[in-house]
Scaffold this motif. Sequence first.
Motif, PDB file in Angstrom:
ATOM      1  N   GLY A 285      -4.853   7.582  -7.137  1.00 40.77           N
ATOM      2  CA  GLY A 285      -4.091   6.433  -7.601  1.00 40.77           C
ATOM      3  C   GLY A 285      -2.627   6.702  -7.858  1.00 40.77           C
ATOM      4  N   PHE A 286      -2.247   7.968  -8.007  1.00 36.14           N
ATOM      5  CA  PHE A 286      -0.851   8.320  -8.272  1.00 36.14           C
ATOM      6  C   PHE A 286      -0.247   9.134  -7.130  1.00 36.14           C
ATOM      7  CE2 PHE A 286      -2.973   8.406 -12.566  1.00 36.14           C
ATOM      8  CZ  PHE A 286      -2.527   7.156 -12.945  1.00 36.14           C
ATOM      9  N   SER A 287      -0.905   9.132  -5.983  1.00 36.31           N
ATOM     10  CA  SER A 287      -0.468   9.963  -4.861  1.00 36.31           C
ATOM     11  C   SER A 287      -0.209   9.103  -3.632  1.00 36.31           C
ATOM     12  CB  SER A 287      -1.538  11.008  -4.536  1.00 36.31           C
ATOM     13  OG  SER A 287      -1.251  11.651  -3.307  1.00 36.31           O
ATOM     14  N   PRO A 288       0.863   9.396  -2.879  1.00 38.93           N
ATOM     15  CA  PRO A 288       1.107   8.654  -1.630  1.00 38.93           C
ATOM     16  C   PRO A 288      -0.001   8.856  -0.609  1.00 38.93           C
ATOM     17  CG  PRO A 288       2.607  10.526  -1.829  1.00 38.93           C
ATOM     18  CD  PRO A 288       1.924  10.380  -3.149  1.00 38.93           C
ATOM     19  N   ASP A 289      -0.791   9.904  -0.776  1.00 36.54           N
ATOM     20  CA  ASP A 289      -1.928  10.112   0.125  1.00 36.54           C
ATOM     21  C   ASP A 289      -3.000   9.050  -0.052  1.00 36.54           C
ATOM     22  OD1 ASP A 289      -0.697  12.392   1.052  1.00 36.54           O
ATOM     23  OD2 ASP A 289      -1.812  13.733  -0.293  1.00 36.54           O
ATOM     24  N   GLY A 290      -2.944   8.324  -1.158  1.00 39.10           N
ATOM     25  CA  GLY A 290      -3.983   7.348  -1.445  1.00 39.10           C
ATOM     26  C   GLY A 290      -3.656   5.930  -1.040  1.00 39.10           C
ATOM     27  N   PHE A 291      -2.437   5.697  -0.526  1.00 42.75           N
ATOM     28  CA  PHE A 291      -2.022   4.337  -0.164  1.00 42.75           C
ATOM     29  C   PHE A 291      -1.294   4.362   1.176  1.00 42.75           C
ATOM     30  CE2 PHE A 291       0.724   0.677   0.040  1.00 42.75           C
ATOM     31  CZ  PHE A 291      -0.018  -0.345  -0.530  1.00 42.75           C
ATOM     32  N   HIS A 292      -1.685   3.471   2.074  1.00 47.67           N
ATOM     33  CA  HIS A 292      -1.090   3.434   3.410  1.00 47.67           C
ATOM     34  C   HIS A 292      -0.893   1.983   3.829  1.00 47.67           C
ATOM     35  CE1 HIS A 292      -2.576   7.629   3.646  1.00 47.67           C
ATOM     36  NE2 HIS A 292      -3.662   7.120   3.092  1.00 47.67           N
ATOM     37  N   TRP A 293       0.350   1.607   4.053  1.00 50.61           N
ATOM     38  CA  TRP A 293       0.614   0.264   4.573  1.00 50.61           C
ATOM     39  C   TRP A 293       0.110   0.170   6.012  1.00 50.61           C
ATOM     40  CZ3 TRP A 293       1.540  -3.752   1.772  1.00 50.61           C
ATOM     41  CH2 TRP A 293       2.291  -3.655   0.584  1.00 50.61           C
ATOM     42  N   ILE A 294      -0.587  -0.898   6.317  1.00 55.18           N
ATOM     43  CA  ILE A 294      -0.956  -1.202   7.700  1.00 55.18           C
ATOM     44  C   ILE A 294      -0.064  -2.318   8.232  1.00 55.18           C
ATOM     45  CG2 ILE A 294      -2.794  -2.134   9.170  1.00 55.18           C
ATOM     46  CD1 ILE A 294      -4.796  -0.693   7.380  1.00 55.18           C
ATOM     47  N   GLU A 295       0.149  -3.332   7.428  1.00 55.19           N
ATOM     48  CA  GLU A 295       1.080  -4.407   7.777  1.00 55.19           C
ATOM     49  C   GLU A 295       1.892  -4.764   6.541  1.00 55.19           C
ATOM     50  OE1 GLU A 295       3.478  -6.344   9.053  1.00 55.19           O
ATOM     51  OE2 GLU A 295       2.062  -6.536  10.732  1.00 55.19           O
ATOM     52  N   LEU A 296       3.190  -4.460   6.600  1.00 53.87           N
ATOM     53  CA  LEU A 296       4.060  -4.800   5.473  1.00 53.87           C
ATOM     54  C   LEU A 296       5.239  -5.649   5.886  1.00 53.87           C
ATOM     55  CD1 LEU A 296       6.293  -1.792   4.369  1.00 53.87           C
ATOM     56  CD2 LEU A 296       5.324  -2.024   6.633  1.00 53.87           C
ATOM     57  N   GLY A 297       5.308  -6.039   7.184  1.00 55.63           N
ATOM     58  CA  GLY A 297       6.494  -6.753   7.661  1.00 55.63           C
ATOM     59  C   GLY A 297       6.256  -8.173   8.113  1.00 55.63           C
ATOM     60  N   ASP A 298       5.056  -8.704   7.954  1.00 53.87           N
ATOM     61  CA  ASP A 298       4.782 -10.060   8.436  1.00 53.87           C
ATOM     62  C   ASP A 298       5.200 -11.077   7.388  1.00 53.87           C
ATOM     63  OD1 ASP A 298       3.957 -12.308   9.704  1.00 53.87           O
ATOM     64  OD2 ASP A 298       1.837 -11.747   9.858  1.00 53.87           O
TER      65      ASP A 298
ATOM     66  N   TYR B 207      -4.679  -8.034  -5.738  1.00 52.88           N
ATOM     67  CA  TYR B 207      -3.575  -7.136  -5.366  1.00 52.88           C
ATOM     68  C   TYR B 207      -3.397  -6.055  -6.424  1.00 52.88           C
ATOM     69  CZ  TYR B 207       1.333  -5.752  -4.667  1.00 52.88           C
ATOM     70  OH  TYR B 207       2.499  -5.030  -4.499  1.00 52.88           O
ATOM     71  N   MET B 208      -3.408  -6.418  -7.713  1.00 50.68           N
ATOM     72  CA  MET B 208      -3.222  -5.437  -8.782  1.00 50.68           C
ATOM     73  C   MET B 208      -4.327  -4.382  -8.757  1.00 50.68           C
ATOM     74  SD  MET B 208      -2.924  -5.924 -12.942  1.00 50.68           S
ATOM     75  CE  MET B 208      -4.613  -6.340 -13.290  1.00 50.68           C
ATOM     76  N   TYR B 209      -5.562  -4.828  -8.646  1.00 46.65           N
ATOM     77  CA  TYR B 209      -6.686  -3.895  -8.712  1.00 46.65           C
ATOM     78  C   TYR B 209      -6.784  -2.987  -7.498  1.00 46.65           C
ATOM     79  CZ  TYR B 209      -8.993  -5.286 -13.036  1.00 46.65           C
ATOM     80  OH  TYR B 209      -9.307  -5.482 -14.362  1.00 46.65           O
ATOM     81  N   THR B 210      -6.201  -3.395  -6.382  1.00 42.62           N
ATOM     82  CA  THR B 210      -6.283  -2.562  -5.175  1.00 42.62           C
ATOM     83  C   THR B 210      -4.974  -1.850  -4.870  1.00 42.62           C
ATOM     84  OG1 THR B 210      -5.734  -4.478  -3.771  1.00 42.62           O
ATOM     85  CG2 THR B 210      -8.067  -4.013  -4.158  1.00 42.62           C
ATOM     86  N   PHE B 211      -3.949  -2.075  -5.693  1.00 43.58           N
ATOM     87  CA  PHE B 211      -2.676  -1.381  -5.528  1.00 43.58           C
ATOM     88  C   PHE B 211      -2.771  -0.021  -6.218  1.00 43.58           C
ATOM     89  CE2 PHE B 211       2.066  -1.078  -6.176  1.00 43.58           C
ATOM     90  CZ  PHE B 211       2.406  -1.147  -4.834  1.00 43.58           C
ATOM     91  N   VAL B 212      -1.702   0.750  -6.157  1.00 43.26           N
ATOM     92  CA  VAL B 212      -1.701   2.080  -6.769  1.00 43.26           C
ATOM     93  C   VAL B 212      -1.711   1.956  -8.294  1.00 43.26           C
ATOM     94  CG1 VAL B 212      -0.475   3.036  -4.807  1.00 43.26           C
ATOM     95  CG2 VAL B 212       0.829   2.220  -6.785  1.00 43.26           C
ATOM     96  N   GLY B 213      -2.029   3.045  -8.988  1.00 47.52           N
ATOM     97  CA  GLY B 213      -1.938   3.080 -10.436  1.00 47.52           C
ATOM     98  C   GLY B 213      -3.161   2.544 -11.143  1.00 47.52           C
TER      99      GLY B 213
END
Length: 634
Positions: free
Chosen positions: A529-542, A467-473
Motif C-alpha cells: 500500500g505504500f510502494s509504487p510496486d503495488g499500484f500501476h496505471w493502465i489508463e490515466l489519460g482518457d 476509488y479510496m478503498y482501491t487506491f494506495v494507502g
Amino acid sequence: MSEAVRAYSLLTEFDVSLFRSGKHFKLYEKLGSHTVIREGKEGVHFAVWAPNAHAVSVIGNFNGWNPHSHPLYVRWDSSGIWEGFIEGLQLGEVYKYHIHSNTGEHLEKADPFALLNETPPMTASVVSTTWYQWGDSAWMRNRKDQQRLDKPFSVYEMHVGSWMRDPSDPARFLTYREVAEKLVPYIKEMGFTHVEFLPVMEHPYYPSWGYQITGYFAASSRYGSPQDLMYLIESLHKQDIGVILDWVPSHYPGDAHGLYKFDGSHLFEHADPRKGFHPDWKSYIFNYGRNEVRSFLISNAFFWLDRYHIDGLRVDAVASMLYLDYSRQVGEWEPNEFGGRENLESVHFLKELNEAVYNHFSDVQTIAEESTSWPGVSRPTFQGGLGFGMKWMMGWMHDTLNYFKEDPIHRAYHHDQMTFGTVYGFHENFMLPLSHDEVVYGKKSLVYKMPGDEWQKFANLRALYLYMYTFVGTKLLFMGGEFGQTSEWNVNQSLDWHLTQYAPHRGMQRFVRDLNMLYRSSPALYEKGFSPDGFHWIELGDRENSVFAYRRSGHDDANDILVVLNLTPVVRDYRVGVPAEGMWEIVLNSDDVSYYGSGIHQQSAESEKIPWMNCLASIVVKLPPLAGLVLKRI
C-alpha cells in the motif's frame, strides 16, 4: 485532620533527574494524586510541578476549600515539585491546588496529572485510579501482526458524544459502556479494522470536539469513569478491533483552572506570544524547548498506550507545530537560529516522541495530521524523518473531493486531480482521510458535496469510496459517511440513524461494509500500500470519457486486482488492457441494485489477445454510470 506531611515521596532523585532532563516518560506514576499507605495509614500523596510558586496547598471539600490547612512542601532539589501526604483521603475525593504565585496571585488549578475530573462545567480534579482487570490479552499479544504497515487499516473515525444518543432522551450522552454495547457489534458487522476516537481527554468546552484539553490524563467524565472507557476499549479488542486516539500536543485553552500560567508564570506555554499563542484557535502552545514540558507530553502519550491499551495515536495539527510562521503575518513570528521558519524545538520533540513510543511500544502506530510538504514525516528519524508511522494524505483528499464536486460534464477539465496523487503518493506512508473536518462549517455532508439528483449523488459517493478503498494507502472514514448522512455533523446531536431505513442510505451502508470486506480479503490492496510496486496505471489519460483504470498488486501477482472507474452517467462498452490472460470476474460493482445502483451488471469478461493500453491482452467490460468495477482473475 492533620495538615499534609512532608516526610514522604514517590519521587526518587533519579525520577527528578529524568524529569529535569526531559527523559522521564512515566510521570503519571509519580506526579498527581495517588492513594498510598504510609506507616500503616491510608491517604493520598500529592505532587505537582510549580517552580515559580511561593506556596502550594491542596484544597477540597475535605477541608472546606481552605488554602491554609493542607500545605504541600517544595522539594530541596530545586526541581520545583511540591508534594505531601494527606492522611484519610480516599478515592473519589474532589480537590484542586491552591497556588500562591511569586507575583502575588492566588490561583486554583486542577491537577495536570489528574486521572479524573469533575463533569464540566465543574472543574475540580478527583482522586481516582486506572486499575482495571483487563481481559484483552489475546489482542495485546497478537496486535503486532494486526498493525504492521503491510496489513489492512480501515479506520472508523468517531466522536463518542454524538455518534449515538439515548433514543428516549436525545440530550443524554450514552456512557462508554452503553456505547460499547452498540458500537462493537456495529464495527464488527461493518468490517472496519480500527476505531479512532476524537479526543476523549477532559475538555471544558464541549463544542471544541475535545481539541481544547485541560485534563490530559483524564478520560472525559461526561461518559463515565476511566474503567468505563477501558471496558469500551477492551470490548473492541475482544473483537479484534484496534483503537486509535486523537491526541493534541499542539495547543491548549486558557481556562483559569487549566495549564495556562499554571504557577503564575508561563510554565507550560512559551512566554513569547510569537511562539506561545495560537492565533487561529486562541489557545496556547507548549514550550517544546523546556525539558519538563517534553517529559509531560511524552508521559501523556505513554499513559494512554500503557494504562488504556491504546493501539495508536493520531497526532493533531502537526503542521502548526512545525512552522514558526504558521497562520502568522510578517512581523508576528521570529526566524530560528538559522534564519528559517522551522520550529526546531518542535521538530526535536516530535522526533523524540516517536523514538520513545516505538522503542517502548513497538506494536503501535503514530499517525500525523500534517498538511504540508514537510519531507519525511513518516520516515524513521535515523533517515532524517520525523518518525511517524503514517501521515494523513490531505492533498489527495482535497483533490479528490474537488474532482467529485464537479458536474460530470466538466470533469474532463479536472482529470489530473484524480491522477496527481500517484506523483507523490509514495513519498510517505499515507492514510486517506475523509474526516470530520470535511463535513462541518458549511462544507456539507459528503453525499451532498456530490453533483446531480439524489440517485447521482449516491452513485458518485459510492464511486468515490470505491476509488479510496482501491487506491494506495490506508483508509479513514468519519462516522455517518458510511450510510450517507445528509446533514453536516452536529456535535450536539446523534447521527441520523433513522436514515438507514431508506434504500439509498441502506444501500450505501451495505456497500461500505462490502468494501471493507473486499479490502481486508484482498492482499493486493494492502500488502504494498505504500510502494509504487503495488499500484500501476493502465489508463490515466482518457479525460474525454472520464474513465480511469489501474491495477493493484501484492506479494503474489496471481492475486492482482483490476479497477475501472466510469465517472460520467454514460454506460460504456469499454476495452481495458489486462496484465494476464484468462477470465476476469467482477467481484464488486458499485452500481449493483443492492447498493441502490441501476443494476448494469456483467459477471465476468474473458481476455482477448488484443494488445491494449500497453498490455498484451484486453477485455471488454460494460461500464455502469457513475460507478466503479473491481475485477479479479479466476
